[in-house]
Design a protein around this motif. Structure first.
Motif, PDB file in Angstrom:
ATOM      1  N   PRO A  20      79.386 -10.822  55.053  1.00  0.00           N
ATOM      2  CA  PRO A  20      78.801  -9.723  55.834  1.00  0.00           C
ATOM      3  C   PRO A  20      77.477  -9.229  55.252  1.00  0.00           C
ATOM      4  O   PRO A  20      76.603  -8.784  56.013  1.00  0.00           O
ATOM      5  CB  PRO A  20      79.877  -8.635  55.775  1.00  0.00           C
ATOM      6  N   LEU A  21      77.320  -9.330  53.930  1.00  0.00           N
ATOM      7  CA  LEU A  21      76.057  -8.897  53.333  1.00  0.00           C
ATOM      8  C   LEU A  21      74.917  -9.809  53.767  1.00  0.00           C
ATOM      9  O   LEU A  21      73.810  -9.344  54.074  1.00  0.00           O
ATOM     10  CB  LEU A  21      76.180  -8.884  51.808  1.00  0.00           C
ATOM     11  N   ILE A  22      75.192 -11.108  53.807  1.00  0.00           N
ATOM     12  CA  ILE A  22      74.171 -12.059  54.261  1.00  0.00           C
ATOM     13  C   ILE A  22      73.850 -11.843  55.733  1.00  0.00           C
ATOM     14  O   ILE A  22      72.692 -11.883  56.157  1.00  0.00           O
ATOM     15  CB  ILE A  22      74.653 -13.506  54.009  1.00  0.00           C
ATOM     16  N   ALA A  23      74.899 -11.586  56.539  1.00  0.00           N
ATOM     17  CA  ALA A  23      74.680 -11.330  57.968  1.00  0.00           C
ATOM     18  C   ALA A  23      73.834 -10.083  58.179  1.00  0.00           C
ATOM     19  O   ALA A  23      72.934 -10.063  59.029  1.00  0.00           O
ATOM     20  CB  ALA A  23      76.022 -11.182  58.680  1.00  0.00           C
ATOM     21  N   GLY A  24      74.099  -9.028  57.402  1.00  0.00           N
ATOM     22  CA  GLY A  24      73.312  -7.812  57.520  1.00  0.00           C
ATOM     23  C   GLY A  24      71.875  -8.021  57.102  1.00  0.00           C
ATOM     24  O   GLY A  24      70.939  -7.531  57.757  1.00  0.00           O
ATOM     25  N   LEU A  25      71.669  -8.757  55.996  1.00  0.00           N
ATOM     26  CA  LEU A  25      70.308  -9.068  55.557  1.00  0.00           C
ATOM     27  C   LEU A  25      69.569  -9.856  56.630  1.00  0.00           C
ATOM     28  O   LEU A  25      68.404  -9.568  56.951  1.00  0.00           O
ATOM     29  CB  LEU A  25      70.363  -9.867  54.254  1.00  0.00           C
ATOM     30  N   LEU A  26      70.254 -10.828  57.234  1.00  0.00           N
ATOM     31  CA  LEU A  26      69.648 -11.638  58.292  1.00  0.00           C
ATOM     32  C   LEU A  26      69.286 -10.773  59.492  1.00  0.00           C
ATOM     33  O   LEU A  26      68.186 -10.897  60.055  1.00  0.00           O
ATOM     34  CB  LEU A  26      70.610 -12.748  58.710  1.00  0.00           C
ATOM     35  N   ALA A  27      70.192  -9.878  59.894  1.00  0.00           N
ATOM     36  CA  ALA A  27      69.925  -9.016  61.042  1.00  0.00           C
ATOM     37  C   ALA A  27      68.693  -8.155  60.806  1.00  0.00           C
ATOM     38  O   ALA A  27      67.850  -7.987  61.700  1.00  0.00           O
ATOM     39  CB  ALA A  27      71.140  -8.134  61.322  1.00  0.00           C
ATOM     40  N   ALA A  28      68.557  -7.610  59.592  1.00  0.00           N
ATOM     41  CA  ALA A  28      67.405  -6.756  59.290  1.00  0.00           C
ATOM     42  C   ALA A  28      66.114  -7.564  59.253  1.00  0.00           C
ATOM     43  O   ALA A  28      65.084  -7.130  59.776  1.00  0.00           O
ATOM     44  CB  ALA A  28      67.627  -6.043  57.958  1.00  0.00           C
ATOM     45  N   VAL A  29      66.165  -8.734  58.633  1.00  0.00           N
ATOM     46  CA  VAL A  29      64.963  -9.566  58.542  1.00  0.00           C
ATOM     47  C   VAL A  29      64.500  -9.999  59.928  1.00  0.00           C
ATOM     48  O   VAL A  29      63.309  -9.915  60.259  1.00  0.00           O
ATOM     49  CB  VAL A  29      65.230 -10.798  57.647  1.00  0.00           C
ATOM     50  N   ILE A  66      69.131   4.650  57.207  1.00  0.00           N
ATOM     51  CA  ILE A  66      70.128   5.689  56.923  1.00  0.00           C
ATOM     52  C   ILE A  66      71.250   5.661  57.957  1.00  0.00           C
ATOM     53  O   ILE A  66      72.438   5.756  57.612  1.00  0.00           O
ATOM     54  CB  ILE A  66      69.455   7.070  56.877  1.00  0.00           C
ATOM     55  N   LEU A  67      70.908   5.532  59.234  1.00  0.00           N
ATOM     56  CA  LEU A  67      71.930   5.499  60.281  1.00  0.00           C
ATOM     57  C   LEU A  67      72.861   4.305  60.109  1.00  0.00           C
ATOM     58  O   LEU A  67      74.088   4.430  60.239  1.00  0.00           O
ATOM     59  CB  LEU A  67      71.272   5.463  61.663  1.00  0.00           C
ATOM     60  N   ASN A  68      72.286   3.138  59.829  1.00  0.00           N
ATOM     61  CA  ASN A  68      73.123   1.950  59.640  1.00  0.00           C
ATOM     62  C   ASN A  68      74.121   2.156  58.506  1.00  0.00           C
ATOM     63  O   ASN A  68      75.319   1.854  58.645  1.00  0.00           O
ATOM     64  CB  ASN A  68      72.246   0.729  59.345  1.00  0.00           C
ATOM     65  N   ILE A  69      73.636   2.673  57.390  1.00  0.00           N
ATOM     66  CA  ILE A  69      74.506   2.850  56.228  1.00  0.00           C
ATOM     67  C   ILE A  69      75.554   3.930  56.489  1.00  0.00           C
ATOM     68  O   ILE A  69      76.757   3.723  56.286  1.00  0.00           O
ATOM     69  CB  ILE A  69      73.666   3.203  54.984  1.00  0.00           C
ATOM     70  N   ALA A 283      72.678  -6.418  66.818  1.00  0.00           N
ATOM     71  CA  ALA A 283      74.068  -5.963  66.706  1.00  0.00           C
ATOM     72  C   ALA A 283      75.034  -7.125  66.838  1.00  0.00           C
ATOM     73  O   ALA A 283      76.112  -7.122  66.236  1.00  0.00           O
ATOM     74  CB  ALA A 283      74.360  -4.914  67.775  1.00  0.00           C
ATOM     75  N   ALA A 284      74.655  -8.123  67.616  1.00  0.00           N
ATOM     76  CA  ALA A 284      75.520  -9.283  67.790  1.00  0.00           C
ATOM     77  C   ALA A 284      75.697 -10.041  66.479  1.00  0.00           C
ATOM     78  O   ALA A 284      76.734 -10.663  66.243  1.00  0.00           O
ATOM     79  CB  ALA A 284      74.943 -10.206  68.856  1.00  0.00           C
ATOM     80  N   ILE A 285      74.680  -9.996  65.604  1.00  0.00           N
ATOM     81  CA  ILE A 285      74.786 -10.669  64.301  1.00  0.00           C
ATOM     82  C   ILE A 285      75.749  -9.916  63.393  1.00  0.00           C
ATOM     83  O   ILE A 285      76.598 -10.503  62.734  1.00  0.00           O
ATOM     84  CB  ILE A 285      73.392 -10.774  63.644  1.00  0.00           C
ATOM     85  N   ALA A 286      75.603  -8.585  63.375  1.00  0.00           N
ATOM     86  CA  ALA A 286      76.402  -7.770  62.458  1.00  0.00           C
ATOM     87  C   ALA A 286      77.842  -7.583  62.945  1.00  0.00           C
ATOM     88  O   ALA A 286      78.751  -7.404  62.129  1.00  0.00           O
ATOM     89  CB  ALA A 286      75.743  -6.404  62.270  1.00  0.00           C
ATOM     90  N   VAL A 303      75.639  -1.975  56.719  1.00  0.00           N
ATOM     91  CA  VAL A 303      75.283  -1.303  55.465  1.00  0.00           C
ATOM     92  C   VAL A 303      74.207  -2.105  54.739  1.00  0.00           C
ATOM     93  O   VAL A 303      73.198  -1.546  54.262  1.00  0.00           O
ATOM     94  CB  VAL A 303      76.530  -1.123  54.571  1.00  0.00           C
ATOM     95  N   ALA A 304      74.393  -3.421  54.657  1.00  0.00           N
ATOM     96  CA  ALA A 304      73.384  -4.281  54.028  1.00  0.00           C
ATOM     97  C   ALA A 304      72.078  -4.255  54.813  1.00  0.00           C
ATOM     98  O   ALA A 304      70.985  -4.218  54.227  1.00  0.00           O
ATOM     99  CB  ALA A 304      73.914  -5.710  53.929  1.00  0.00           C
ATOM    100  N   ALA A 305      72.176  -4.248  56.144  1.00  0.00           N
ATOM    101  CA  ALA A 305      70.970  -4.182  56.971  1.00  0.00           C
ATOM    102  C   ALA A 305      70.223  -2.873  56.737  1.00  0.00           C
ATOM    103  O   ALA A 305      68.986  -2.852  56.651  1.00  0.00           O
ATOM    104  CB  ALA A 305      71.341  -4.321  58.450  1.00  0.00           C
ATOM    105  N   GLY A 306      70.963  -1.771  56.620  1.00  0.00           N
ATOM    106  CA  GLY A 306      70.335  -0.480  56.387  1.00  0.00           C
ATOM    107  C   GLY A 306      69.572  -0.435  55.081  1.00  0.00           C
ATOM    108  O   GLY A 306      68.438   0.058  55.016  1.00  0.00           O
ATOM    109  N   GLY A 307      70.175  -0.975  54.024  1.00  0.00           N
ATOM    110  CA  GLY A 307      69.482  -1.025  52.742  1.00  0.00           C
ATOM    111  C   GLY A 307      68.218  -1.862  52.818  1.00  0.00           C
ATOM    112  O   GLY A 307      67.186  -1.518  52.233  1.00  0.00           O
ATOM    113  N   THR A 308      68.277  -2.961  53.571  1.00  0.00           N
ATOM    114  CA  THR A 308      67.113  -3.836  53.717  1.00  0.00           C
ATOM    115  C   THR A 308      65.990  -3.132  54.474  1.00  0.00           C
ATOM    116  O   THR A 308      64.810  -3.256  54.122  1.00  0.00           O
ATOM    117  CB  THR A 308      67.512  -5.130  54.450  1.00  0.00           C
ATOM    118  N   TYR A 309      66.341  -2.369  55.510  1.00  0.00           N
ATOM    119  CA  TYR A 309      65.320  -1.630  56.264  1.00  0.00           C
ATOM    120  C   TYR A 309      64.615  -0.604  55.373  1.00  0.00           C
ATOM    121  O   TYR A 309      63.403  -0.395  55.485  1.00  0.00           O
ATOM    122  CB  TYR A 309      65.952  -0.924  57.469  1.00  0.00           C
ATOM    123  N   ILE A 310      65.365   0.042  54.488  1.00  0.00           N
ATOM    124  CA  ILE A 310      64.746   1.029  53.596  1.00  0.00           C
ATOM    125  C   ILE A 310      63.781   0.342  52.630  1.00  0.00           C
ATOM    126  O   ILE A 310      62.707   0.870  52.318  1.00  0.00           O
ATOM    127  CB  ILE A 310      65.838   1.807  52.842  1.00  0.00           C
TER     128      ILE A 310
END
Length: 406
Positions: A20-29, A66-69, A283-286, A303-310
């Protein structure tokens, strides 16, 4: 006691499993790299300076992060948030209103207030949801059309710069479809880095600076920007976002999410950013199986996507300065490539229903025309015209049996 222990085991498992961390990173990127240039170009098009556009991107990235996390961590559901890509595409077409960027900020605040009201006043959300999908898709397609033509205009104006970008996108689309747009963005950055001179002081503003913008409220900006932006955000982001979550087995209460995103949009508006909303595509990725086979563990992806956005927020000012110094047609070209799939999906949704096809085409043509009547932009008139024609056609269908009977 056993239930608590089971919950703890699930949380620990979610923390150590990298999927899930990789998926979140991918979604943010994917979400950031595909459209950050579009956001900066859109804010600039409605009157923001480079520093104000950078501030807006910074505010949106932080709010989305912040919202994602916070929401995913609290609800243990993979609820994802993003900025309004269709809203940014719309801003590119509207032009700077009377009153300049303060009036635009005022319009952003009005759109944010309407989103909050959609959570507080159920009939308002139902009214937006009642807009027929073909009409909403046709309005979105009309707004996207002009921008999606930009890659071909860029080939005419700057073929040496535009052709490598288009070729990289096409090859990536063939071999790694998901990364096609980020690769096109990377090639664009390389092309611009070798041909564009960043103004002196560009390096000094690498660290982003939030800029407070005092809003001004004008009828012109409210009619031309706030109302269409609200409709586009609700119809093309929030409602599809809920549908994506439901398709993946997650039923969400819409009202609290509308209130949250509306409040976040109001906060970002004061620093130059446009609307924040539920994510649809990313959202489909996460929320999908690729984030984790167990739906109960997918919440770690947002959560991982939110951290990446920050983290990405730190690059907002430099990105704005770099893009401000770049040829606008190339920025529009890569934004157009990023939105081609959205245009295709919107056109498909607009034309799928034969009964609504003609009203949808009317909406599409009127919106794409770019006309302004009584100070109100084309998307509003396209929506009104399509809905009116649909009502006329339905009234005609209802009256036919009565005429035959007589």
């Amino acid at each position: 006691m056993s239930d608590v222990s089971g919950t703890e085991r699930r949380v620990v498992g979610a923390g150590v499993n990298p999927q899930p961390l990789i998926a979140g990173l991918l979604a943010a990127v994917v979400g950031y790299a595909s459209t950050f240039a579009l956001v900066l170009a859109a804010l600039t098009a409605v009157g923001a300076s480079a520093s104000q556009a950078g501030s807006g991107l910074l505010a949106i990235c932080v709010a989305v992060g912040i919202l994602n996390i916070a929401v995913a961590w609290t609800t243990r559901k993979p609820v994802s948030f993003a900025w309004s890509t269709p809203g940014a595409a719309f801003l590119l077409t509207v032009g700077e209103p009377a009153g300049g960027y303060p009036a635009v900020v005022g319009a952003f605040l009005v759109a944010a207030a309407l989103i909050v009201l959609s959570g507080l006043v159920r009939p308002l959300a139902r009214a937006v949801a009642a807009i027929p999908a073909p009409i909403a898709n046709a309005m979105l397609a009309g707004m996207l059309l002009t921008l999606c033509l930009a890659p071909f205009r860029a080939i005419e104006e700057a073929p040496a710069h535009a052709l490598p970008i288009l070729l990289a996108w096409a090859l990536a689309l063939r071999f790694t479809r998901r990364y096609a747009v980020p690769i096109a963005v990377l090639v664009t950055v390389i092309v611009l880095a070798t041909t564009t001179q960043v103004p002196q002081g560009g390096v000094a503003i690498v660290w982003p600076m939030p800029i407070w913008i005092m809003p001004a409220f004008t009828l012109d900006a409210i009619l031309r920007i706030a109302l269409p932006l609200y409709i586009v955000t609700m119809a093309s982001q929030n409602l599809p976002g809920l549908a994506v979550m439901k398709a993946n087995g997650f039923d969400l209460k819409a009202a609290p999410l509308f209130i949250l995103t509306g409040a976040a949009s109001a906060a970002t508006a004061l620093f130059g950013g446009h609307t924040v909303n539920l994510a649809a595509i990313t959202a489909a990725i996460a929320a999908g199986p690729e984030a984790h086979p167990d739906p109960g563990r997918r919440w770690a992806a947002p959560v991982a996507a939110g951290g990446t956005y920050i983290v990405f927020a730190a690059a907002a000012s430099f990105a704005a300065a770099f893009i401000a110094a770049s040829p606008p047609i190339l920025i529009q070209a890569v934004a157009g490539l990023a939105l081609l799939s959205s245009l295709g999906a919107a056109l498909s949704g607009a034309l799928v229903n034969e009964e609504a096809r003609l009203p949808a085409i009317l909406t599409f043509v009127a919106t794409a025309s770019g006309v302004t009547i009584l100070g109100v932009g084309a998307p509003f008139w396209g929506l009104v015209g399509g809905l009116a024609l649909m009502m006329v056609l339905r009234l005609g269908q209802r009256s036919k049996p009565e005429l035959v009977g007589k």
